[in-house]
Write a protein that holds these residues in place. Structure first.
Motif, PDB file in Angstrom:
ATOM      1  N   GLN A  71       0.821  -1.212   0.000  1.00 55.20           N
ATOM      2  CA  GLN A  71       0.000   0.000   0.000  1.00 55.20           C
ATOM      3  C   GLN A  71       0.860   1.269   0.000  1.00 55.20           C
ATOM      4  O   GLN A  71       0.461   2.296  -0.519  1.00 55.20           O
ATOM      5  CB  GLN A  71      -1.016   0.001   1.149  1.00 55.20           C
ATOM      6  N   PHE A  88     -12.571  -7.135  -9.001  1.00 50.44           N
ATOM      7  CA  PHE A  88     -13.431  -7.517  -7.882  1.00 50.44           C
ATOM      8  C   PHE A  88     -14.815  -7.814  -8.445  1.00 50.44           C
ATOM      9  O   PHE A  88     -15.615  -6.924  -8.680  1.00 50.44           O
ATOM     10  CB  PHE A  88     -13.468  -6.413  -6.836  1.00 50.44           C
ATOM     11  N   MET A  91     -18.307  -6.525  -7.076  1.00 44.07           N
ATOM     12  CA  MET A  91     -18.527  -5.088  -6.931  1.00 44.07           C
ATOM     13  C   MET A  91     -18.843  -4.466  -8.291  1.00 44.07           C
ATOM     14  O   MET A  91     -18.508  -5.017  -9.327  1.00 44.07           O
ATOM     15  CB  MET A  91     -17.274  -4.445  -6.318  1.00 44.07           C
ATOM     16  N   GLU A  95     -17.443   0.946  -8.273  1.00 44.80           N
ATOM     17  CA  GLU A  95     -16.792   0.588  -6.998  1.00 44.80           C
ATOM     18  C   GLU A  95     -15.370   0.096  -7.236  1.00 44.80           C
ATOM     19  O   GLU A  95     -14.456   0.421  -6.483  1.00 44.80           O
ATOM     20  CB  GLU A  95     -17.607  -0.487  -6.266  1.00 44.80           C
ATOM     21  N   LEU A  99     -12.075   1.924  -5.802  1.00 43.05           N
ATOM     22  CA  LEU A  99     -11.100   1.211  -5.007  1.00 43.05           C
ATOM     23  C   LEU A  99      -9.686   1.505  -5.478  1.00 43.05           C
ATOM     24  O   LEU A  99      -8.738   1.497  -4.701  1.00 43.05           O
ATOM     25  CB  LEU A  99     -11.367  -0.278  -5.083  1.00 43.05           C
ATOM     26  N   PHE A 102      -7.690   4.374  -3.611  1.00 45.51           N
ATOM     27  CA  PHE A 102      -7.946   4.061  -2.210  1.00 45.51           C
ATOM     28  C   PHE A 102      -7.135   4.926  -1.257  1.00 45.51           C
ATOM     29  O   PHE A 102      -7.593   5.287  -0.192  1.00 45.51           O
ATOM     30  CB  PHE A 102      -7.652   2.586  -1.949  1.00 45.51           C
ATOM     31  N   ARG A 107      -7.420   9.911  -3.623  1.00 48.49           N
ATOM     32  CA  ARG A 107      -8.849  10.075  -3.343  1.00 48.49           C
ATOM     33  C   ARG A 107      -9.276  11.534  -3.497  1.00 48.49           C
ATOM     34  O   ARG A 107     -10.381  11.832  -3.914  1.00 48.49           O
ATOM     35  CB  ARG A 107      -9.159   9.586  -1.935  1.00 48.49           C
TER      36      ARG A 107
ATOM     37  N   ARG B 172     -15.897   3.805   2.806  1.00 49.02           N
ATOM     38  CA  ARG B 172     -14.637   3.399   2.209  1.00 49.02           C
ATOM     39  C   ARG B 172     -14.178   2.085   2.835  1.00 49.02           C
ATOM     40  O   ARG B 172     -13.634   1.218   2.172  1.00 49.02           O
ATOM     41  CB  ARG B 172     -13.602   4.483   2.485  1.00 49.02           C
ATOM     42  N   LEU B 175     -15.843  -0.708   1.105  1.00 46.47           N
ATOM     43  CA  LEU B 175     -15.228  -0.906  -0.206  1.00 46.47           C
ATOM     44  C   LEU B 175     -13.966  -1.760  -0.061  1.00 46.47           C
ATOM     45  O   LEU B 175     -13.750  -2.720  -0.802  1.00 46.47           O
ATOM     46  CB  LEU B 175     -14.882   0.463  -0.786  1.00 46.47           C
ATOM     47  N   GLY B 176     -13.154  -1.398   0.919  1.00 41.92           N
ATOM     48  CA  GLY B 176     -11.925  -2.148   1.167  1.00 41.92           C
ATOM     49  C   GLY B 176     -12.216  -3.587   1.566  1.00 41.92           C
ATOM     50  O   GLY B 176     -11.577  -4.521   1.071  1.00 41.92           O
ATOM     51  N   MET B 178     -14.910  -5.423   0.909  1.00 42.59           N
ATOM     52  CA  MET B 178     -15.437  -6.212  -0.203  1.00 42.59           C
ATOM     53  C   MET B 178     -14.336  -6.575  -1.193  1.00 42.59           C
ATOM     54  O   MET B 178     -14.355  -7.644  -1.792  1.00 42.59           O
ATOM     55  CB  MET B 178     -16.557  -5.442  -0.909  1.00 42.59           C
ATOM     56  N   SER B 179     -13.356  -5.667  -1.351  1.00 44.73           N
ATOM     57  CA  SER B 179     -12.260  -5.975  -2.273  1.00 44.73           C
ATOM     58  C   SER B 179     -11.433  -7.144  -1.738  1.00 44.73           C
ATOM     59  O   SER B 179     -10.967  -7.981  -2.499  1.00 44.73           O
ATOM     60  CB  SER B 179     -11.385  -4.746  -2.492  1.00 44.73           C
ATOM     61  N   VAL B 192      -4.864  -1.447  -0.691  1.00 44.58           N
ATOM     62  CA  VAL B 192      -5.628  -1.673   0.533  1.00 44.58           C
ATOM     63  C   VAL B 192      -4.714  -2.379   1.531  1.00 44.58           C
ATOM     64  O   VAL B 192      -4.093  -3.382   1.190  1.00 44.58           O
ATOM     65  CB  VAL B 192      -6.863  -2.559   0.256  1.00 44.58           C
TER      66      VAL B 192
END
Lengths: 235, 310
Positions: A71, A88, A91, A95, A99, A102, A107, B172, B175-176, B178-179, B192
């Motif tokens: 990250q 993903f 999603m 979405e 992502l 992130f 952002r 957010r 979102l993280g 679910m990813s 993430v």
């Protein structure tokens, strides 16, 4: 911009890379080519922080990458569009793209970046509410690249973007990759399809059994007898 | 318009639920609603880690149990006010989750599932051994026992749990999470911090499971400590989430209503404990043929009827 110096990488006890060094300059397009299992994916995964080199160093714009978690690497401006796209599936398209942006820095400018991604791939805008798992292979690849761009990378690494796609779609996608590069993003491309890879790149490295065996200008490599023999099947 | 409609329906249901004890004093109705609300809270809390984050935690009973036990001790044995006790139960669960989280998330896939299952089993055995006596409410409290405050506590916790899941699903954080569920490596490559997010989901989930345990500590006249850690607490929650609709907000709610209703009916007509077998079969059918759960069935049905209207 990116400098990889003499890295050794292991998968568990198995050594996958031996003494690999490579470089990507500002605004440059570089390809890694080689057969299946040669270690191309391992290289980009190591750069992106998913794997840690046992020795050697990696530097991006003066910052050491080799001990950073992925990250952090993304935040520094290096983004990997993984093999088989890593979409993903559950999603929506939007979405997935969100992502991509992130971390905080990306952002903040999310809406602008989204517009520019939609500019490159108008299809994604039409499908923004659709569940990503229902996209076709080509659309998924566009989404994967779009998601990568959402992180505002300075270096975009693409792992086998042509995988499983029809030639006409591959051509489109490589056009877009060139366009992305023209906007100032450096490209590090991993490709099995040597002809396409050398067509896009300015320079290339050839990997065999975890070692870099040759590198040079893409044009020179294209006309190199050995390369022709081994990878282009026209020797 | 649609939002407004949704909002007024939800509000209406909530007001109705608040009014129930004023309308009726039938204990069977209140008990039935109470059970449904407890199951909503329990399954919804599991939904955060299992449904949204995709980490099949089969040790959920451990956190329900710790919450219940801690709340019971704080309330009955230390004599502190009930709200503090329930909150304490949630915190105790979360602290335990913090302590073991780093450990269990070193495990992935099937090993995570086995690891969490074993964890709850170990606690169950420990508590059957060190606290073998039944924990009984004092006579004074039993004499004044009323279902109504228990009902309201379960309503409050259920609403909190649903609200938290609603917030997660639009944030957010969601979102993280679910990813991570969809593709953990790709999530990591997208920036993430998967380890941190999994821990966060685990802590929220276990905190809410602990609160749910607190309801039970307040409700139950007598229990054996080990019984709070029985796998049935985990599996009821898992079955409800999958039957209702995994990774959705409405799924566990519909699942709970359905589950309690069916359980009550089945236990009337089937000999002792056989209803569990029915749920097992139901679970397999849903996983195989209706992976989206009852929610999916309802949307399909609604689409078909609205298509018929046009």
């Amino acid at each position: 911009m990116l400098e990889v110096n003499n890295i050794d990488v292991y998968h568990g006890n198995l050594q996958a890379l031996w003494d690999v060094s490579l470089e990507v300059g500002e605004g440059e397009r570089v390809s890694l080519i080689g057969a299946n299992g040669a270690g191309k994916t391992t290289i980009v995964e190591t750069v992106s922080g998913l794997l840690t080199p046992a020795s050697g160093s990696m530097v991006f714009n003066g910052v050491r990458l080799d001990k950073e978690p992925s990250q952090r690497v993304v935040r520094l401006g290096v983004c990997l569009v993984p093999e088989e796209r890593g979409i993903f599936f559950g999603m929506s398209v939007l979405e997935n793209l969100e992502l991509g942006a992130f971390h905080k820095k990306s952002r903040k400018v999310k809406d602008e970046t989204l517009e520019s991604v939609y500019g490159l791939f108008p299809l994604l805008k039409d499908r923004s509410r659709q569940v990503a798992g229902t996209l076709s292979g080509g659309e998924q690849q566009m989404l994967a690249i779009g998601r990568g761009l959402m992180s505002k990378p300075k270096l975009l690494m693409l792992d086998e973007p042509s995988l499983g796609l029809a030639p006409i779609i591959v051509k489109n996608i490589f056009e877009v990759i060139k366009q992305i590069n023209r906007s100032g993003v450096s490209i590090l491309l991993v490709e099995q399809n040597v002809r396409i890879a050398l067509g896009l790149a300015q320079r290339a490295y050839i990997i065999e059994n975890g070692r870099i065996i040759q590198h040079g200008d893409a044009k020179d490599l294209l006309s190199d007898e050995q390369v022709k023999d081994a990878y282009l099947g026209t020797g | 318009m649609n939002n407004w409609k949704q909002f007024s329906i939800n509000g209406g249901i909530l007001v109705l639920l608040i009014l129930v004890p004023l309308i009726t004093s039938r204990t069977d109705v209140l008990t039935w609603l109470y059970l449904t609300l407890v199951y909503i809270a329990l399954s919804q809390s599991w939904n955060i880690i299992g449904g949204y984050t995709g980490q099949i935690n089969l040790g959920h009973a451990a956190f329900f149990g710790i919450g219940a036990l801690a709340a019971r001790y704080i309330w009955l044995h230390f004599g502190l006010p009930l709200p503090l006790a329930v909150l304490g139960g949630g915190l105790a669960s979360m602290i335990f989750a913090l302590a073991i989280g780093v450990l269990v998330f070193r495990l992935k896939g099937i090993y995570f599932i086995i690891g969490t299952l074993v964890l709850a089993e170990i606690l169950r055995l420990i508590f059957y051994t060190i606290l073998p006596e039944a924990d009984v409410m004092p006579m004074k409290l039993l004499g004044a026992y009323s279902l109504v405050p228990r009902y309201y506590l379960s309503l409050l916790i259920a609403v909190i749990t649903v609200a938290v899941v609603y917030w997660i699903s639009r944030s957010r954080l969601g979102l993280g999470l679910m990813s991570i569920r969809d593709d953990e490596d790709a999530a990591e490559a997208s920036g993430v911090d998967t380890q941190r997010y999994k821990l966060l989901a685990f802590n929220i989930s276990t905190f809410l499971a602990g609160l749910t345990g607190g309801i039970y500590a307040y409700y139950s006249a007598a229990f054996r400590a080990g019984g709070l850690f029985e796998p049935v607490w985990t599996f009821d929650a898992v079955i409800i989430v999958f039957v209702g609709g995994v990774g959705t907000i409405a799924g566990p709610i519909i699942g709970s209503v359905f589950f309690v209703l069916l359980k009550q009916i089945l236990s009337l007509y089937l000999p002792g404990g056989l209803h569990v077998a029915v749920f097992g079969v139901l679970f397999i059918i849903v996983v195989l043929y209706l992976p989206g759960g009852l929610i999916e069935l309802m949307t399909k049905f609604r689409k078909r009827t609205s298509a018929g209207d046009q």
